[in-house]
Design an enzyme around this catalytic site. Sequence first.
Site, short mmCIF file in Angstrom:
data_model
loop_
_atom_site.label_atom_id
_atom_site.label_comp_id
_atom_site.label_asym_id
_atom_site.label_seq_id
_atom_site.Cartn_x
_atom_site.Cartn_y
_atom_site.Cartn_z
N HIS A 40 70.32 23.82 -4.04
CA HIS A 40 71.43 23.65 -4.99
C HIS A 40 70.94 23.34 -6.42
O HIS A 40 71.74 23.35 -7.36
CB HIS A 40 72.35 22.51 -4.55
CG HIS A 40 73.10 22.81 -3.28
ND1 HIS A 40 73.88 23.93 -3.12
CD2 HIS A 40 73.17 22.13 -2.09
CE1 HIS A 40 74.41 23.93 -1.90
NE2 HIS A 40 73.99 22.87 -1.25
N ASP A 51 71.35 28.42 5.28
CA ASP A 51 72.07 27.15 5.18
C ASP A 51 73.57 27.47 5.06
O ASP A 51 73.94 28.50 4.49
CB ASP A 51 71.59 26.40 3.92
CG ASP A 51 72.15 24.98 3.83
OD1 ASP A 51 71.40 24.04 4.16
OD2 ASP A 51 73.33 24.82 3.43
N HIS A 77 75.73 26.21 3.26
CA HIS A 77 76.21 26.17 1.87
C HIS A 77 75.51 27.24 1.05
O HIS A 77 74.34 27.54 1.29
CB HIS A 77 75.95 24.79 1.26
CG HIS A 77 76.57 23.67 2.04
ND1 HIS A 77 75.88 22.93 2.98
CD2 HIS A 77 77.84 23.20 2.03
CE1 HIS A 77 76.70 22.03 3.52
NE2 HIS A 77 77.90 22.17 2.95
N ASP A 133 72.97 23.50 9.07
CA ASP A 133 74.32 22.94 9.03
C ASP A 133 75.42 23.94 9.36
O ASP A 133 76.61 23.60 9.33
CB ASP A 133 74.60 22.25 7.67
CG ASP A 133 74.01 22.98 6.49
OD1 ASP A 133 73.56 24.13 6.66
OD2 ASP A 133 74.02 22.42 5.37
ZN LIG Z 1 73.82 22.90 3.44
#
Ligand SMILES: [Zn+2]
Length: 308
Positions: free
Chosen positions: A126, A163, A165, A246
């Site tokens: 991120h 991931d 996200h 995740d």
């Molecule tokens: Zn994540």
Amino acid sequence: MLVYSHTDCLLKDNGFNHPERKERLDSILESIKQIKEFKIDFKKAPIADLDIVSLVHPKKYIEKIFSNIPKKGLIGVEKEPYADTMLCANSKNAILRSCGAGIAAVDDLMNNSKRIFCAIRPPGHHAETMKAMGFCFINNVAVAARYLQKKYKVNKVAIIDFDVHHGNGTQEIFYKDETVAYGSSHEFPLFPGTGSEEEIGVGNIFNAPIKSGIKGKEFLKVFEEKVLNPIDKFKPEIILISAGFDAHTRDPLANINLESKDFYEITKKIVDLANVHSKGRIISFLEGGYDLLALSESIKEHFLALKP
Ligand SMILES: [Zn+2]
């Protein structure tokens, strides 16, 4: 197979009840140590050289982060509503060793190690060029990609991110760089909000937004079609993985319903691509994953598929 990690990565504290906690890395390392199917060598992640970090993040940005590190307690670096990217007294070495793991892994990879895993925290995908967010400060996988290009003159690097996200940071860093392909599967809509199929960069960004509730079979279909097929056409010389676990059905931060064994299938497909284009060379970086049992099971599946 090689694994980079460091006890400094366990010292980063995010405060009470924070999902990104040291126990994540404890479970992962414990699980890796129990793998008997093939030999695993452990190496200590070195402190990253700031000149190499600055291939992605300007030194001014890095210095600003470090100047905010408190002597005790915690300081958040983001504004509401996501005020959960924290700095503690032990953050500096954890951040620099997480990045240093990837840099050292690149050197090993180019000297005949085929599969390397960086068991690190804080994660990185991120982190944008000038912005820490989503528990990330330095984009570990992005620094490794730039270092591969700078030191070893590798022309084409692919970063595959499963991931749950979207790796907004990795996308932002390489958005106008046709030498690095970024392919990501992620629940959408979800934090950080980016990752639609319209975001294509200069034809090097391949986003596979996935609706909540999807299970392994459907996930793999989308992953193959929207991430792996375009990366296959890109013909990367090296593949880097942003490995977050995740999207597991047990994970508290998202709603994709993968089982642990699905991470074997996902990883195996990436390995197949690497065997075709990249002489099998892969460095995988730990990103997210917040359920301890899911982490310990999924990392084993990831490793069994990565087996050299
Ligand atoms: Zn994540």
